[in-house]
Write a protein that holds these residues in place. Sequence first.
Motif, PDB file in Angstrom:
ATOM      1  N   PHE A 118       9.984 -13.706  -7.447  1.00  7.76           N
ATOM      2  CA  PHE A 118       8.746 -12.570  -7.372  1.00  7.76           C
ATOM      3  C   PHE A 118       8.204 -12.417  -6.092  1.00  7.76           C
ATOM      4  O   PHE A 118       8.381 -13.510  -5.575  1.00  7.76           O
ATOM      5  CB  PHE A 118       7.710 -13.986  -8.316  1.00  7.76           C
ATOM      6  CG  PHE A 118       7.877 -14.375  -9.376  1.00  7.76           C
ATOM      7  CD1 PHE A 118       8.695 -13.572 -10.137  1.00  7.76           C
ATOM      8  CD2 PHE A 118       6.861 -15.434  -9.767  1.00  7.76           C
ATOM      9  CE1 PHE A 118       8.672 -14.432 -11.711  1.00  7.76           C
ATOM     10  CE2 PHE A 118       6.718 -15.652 -11.631  1.00  7.76           C
ATOM     11  CZ  PHE A 118       7.763 -15.047 -12.312  1.00  7.76           C
ATOM     12  N   THR A 119       7.155 -11.235  -6.213  1.00  8.59           N
ATOM     13  CA  THR A 119       6.608 -11.282  -4.755  1.00  8.59           C
ATOM     14  C   THR A 119       5.484 -10.762  -5.657  1.00  8.59           C
ATOM     15  O   THR A 119       4.595  -9.812  -6.086  1.00  8.59           O
ATOM     16  CB  THR A 119       7.223  -9.754  -4.416  1.00  8.59           C
ATOM     17  OG1 THR A 119       8.496  -9.541  -4.098  1.00  8.59           O
ATOM     18  CG2 THR A 119       6.758  -9.668  -2.731  1.00  8.59           C
ATOM     19  N   ILE A 120       3.960 -11.421  -3.970  1.00  5.00           N
ATOM     20  CA  ILE A 120       2.873 -11.028  -4.089  1.00  5.00           C
ATOM     21  C   ILE A 120       2.163 -10.173  -2.973  1.00  5.00           C
ATOM     22  O   ILE A 120       2.760 -10.254  -1.848  1.00  5.00           O
ATOM     23  CB  ILE A 120       2.128 -12.564  -4.285  1.00  5.00           C
ATOM     24  CG1 ILE A 120       0.998 -12.278  -4.402  1.00  5.00           C
ATOM     25  CG2 ILE A 120       2.453 -13.532  -2.637  1.00  5.00           C
ATOM     26  CD1 ILE A 120      -0.740 -13.737  -4.917  1.00  5.00           C
ATOM     27  N   SER A 121       1.660  -9.835  -3.375  1.00  4.45           N
ATOM     28  CA  SER A 121       0.891  -9.052  -2.353  1.00  4.45           C
ATOM     29  C   SER A 121      -0.450  -8.554  -2.901  1.00  4.45           C
ATOM     30  O   SER A 121      -0.798  -9.113  -4.011  1.00  4.45           O
ATOM     31  CB  SER A 121       2.126  -7.657  -2.128  1.00  4.45           C
ATOM     32  OG  SER A 121       1.724  -6.780  -3.923  1.00  4.45           O
ATOM     33  N   ARG A 122      -1.328  -8.201  -1.623  1.00  3.97           N
ATOM     34  CA  ARG A 122      -2.719  -7.063  -1.804  1.00  3.97           C
ATOM     35  C   ARG A 122      -2.593  -5.987  -1.547  1.00  3.97           C
ATOM     36  O   ARG A 122      -2.580  -5.681  -0.429  1.00  3.97           O
ATOM     37  CB  ARG A 122      -3.700  -8.590  -1.709  1.00  3.97           C
ATOM     38  CG  ARG A 122      -3.730  -8.856  -0.055  1.00  3.97           C
ATOM     39  CD  ARG A 122      -4.669 -10.183   0.330  1.00  3.97           C
ATOM     40  NE  ARG A 122      -6.186  -9.773  -0.212  1.00  3.97           N
ATOM     41  CZ  ARG A 122      -6.614 -10.753  -0.486  1.00  3.97           C
ATOM     42  NH1 ARG A 122      -6.402 -12.290  -0.023  1.00  3.97           N
ATOM     43  NH2 ARG A 122      -7.642 -11.182  -0.534  1.00  3.97           N
ATOM     44  N   ASP A 123      -3.775  -5.487  -1.748  1.00  6.40           N
ATOM     45  CA  ASP A 123      -4.309  -4.146  -1.194  1.00  6.40           C
ATOM     46  C   ASP A 123      -6.450  -4.306  -1.101  1.00  6.40           C
ATOM     47  O   ASP A 123      -7.239  -4.011  -2.268  1.00  6.40           O
ATOM     48  CB  ASP A 123      -3.297  -2.817  -2.049  1.00  6.40           C
ATOM     49  CG  ASP A 123      -4.781  -1.600  -1.560  1.00  6.40           C
ATOM     50  OD1 ASP A 123      -5.054  -1.981  -0.659  1.00  6.40           O
ATOM     51  OD2 ASP A 123      -4.570  -0.345  -2.326  1.00  6.40           O
ATOM     52  N   ASN A 124      -6.386  -4.476  -0.405  1.00 12.35           N
ATOM     53  CA  ASN A 124      -7.888  -5.086   0.027  1.00 12.35           C
ATOM     54  C   ASN A 124      -8.442  -3.818  -0.409  1.00 12.35           C
ATOM     55  O   ASN A 124     -10.111  -3.955  -0.827  1.00 12.35           O
ATOM     56  CB  ASN A 124      -8.312  -5.945   1.488  1.00 12.35           C
ATOM     57  CG  ASN A 124      -7.814  -7.213   1.383  1.00 12.35           C
ATOM     58  OD1 ASN A 124      -7.672  -7.703   0.096  1.00 12.35           O
ATOM     59  ND2 ASN A 124      -7.682  -7.982   2.288  1.00 12.35           N
ATOM     60  N   SER A 125      -8.172  -2.334   0.321  1.00 18.57           N
ATOM     61  CA  SER A 125      -9.279  -1.728   0.000  1.00 18.57           C
ATOM     62  C   SER A 125      -9.441  -0.930  -1.316  1.00 18.57           C
ATOM     63  O   SER A 125     -10.164  -0.343  -2.120  1.00 18.57           O
ATOM     64  CB  SER A 125      -8.042  -0.022   0.360  1.00 18.57           C
ATOM     65  OG  SER A 125      -6.661  -0.048  -0.078  1.00 18.57           O
ATOM     66  N   LYS A 126      -8.848  -1.889  -2.800  1.00 17.81           N
ATOM     67  CA  LYS A 126      -8.032  -2.096  -4.212  1.00 17.81           C
ATOM     68  C   LYS A 126      -8.867  -2.944  -4.174  1.00 17.81           C
ATOM     69  O   LYS A 126      -9.043  -2.992  -6.021  1.00 17.81           O
ATOM     70  CB  LYS A 126      -7.484  -1.413  -4.241  1.00 17.81           C
ATOM     71  CG  LYS A 126      -7.126  -0.048  -3.821  1.00 17.81           C
ATOM     72  CD  LYS A 126      -5.586   0.750  -5.319  1.00 17.81           C
ATOM     73  CE  LYS A 126      -5.363   1.758  -4.165  1.00 17.81           C
ATOM     74  NZ  LYS A 126      -3.739   2.358  -5.297  1.00 17.81           N
TER      75      LYS A 126
END
Length: 122
Positions: A68-76
């Motif tokens: 699994f890979t967690i990521s984030r896009d704070n602009s979205k």
Amino acid sequence: QVQLVESGGGSVQAGGSLRLSCAASESTFSNYHIGWYRHSPGKVRPLVAAISSSGSLTDYSSSATDRFTISRDNSKNTVYLQMNSLKPEDTAVYYCNAFPLWGYAYTDLGSWGLGTQVTVSS
């Protein structure tokens, strides 16, 4: 606390992939660390993966590491959980939640949402 909505679950065969999304409507989302948790009948809701507010730190359970890979896009205002090489034991309802202190993924959590069902068949 920020309100979060999970999506992206579904039914796949073992070895397949899914990408879950955790979306917030508030801009304060970027102030929070986010965790993905899962619940299956008769079990507690353990942490699967977590990501710090900036995205610079991540943490995984032993079962999620290397798959699994967690990521984030704070602009979205969105956090993602890419799940590969899924196994039947990954079947559960997956939830995301926000927590204020890194390393304390079970402290001061917000309200739980409806989650998103992941079903992996053999």
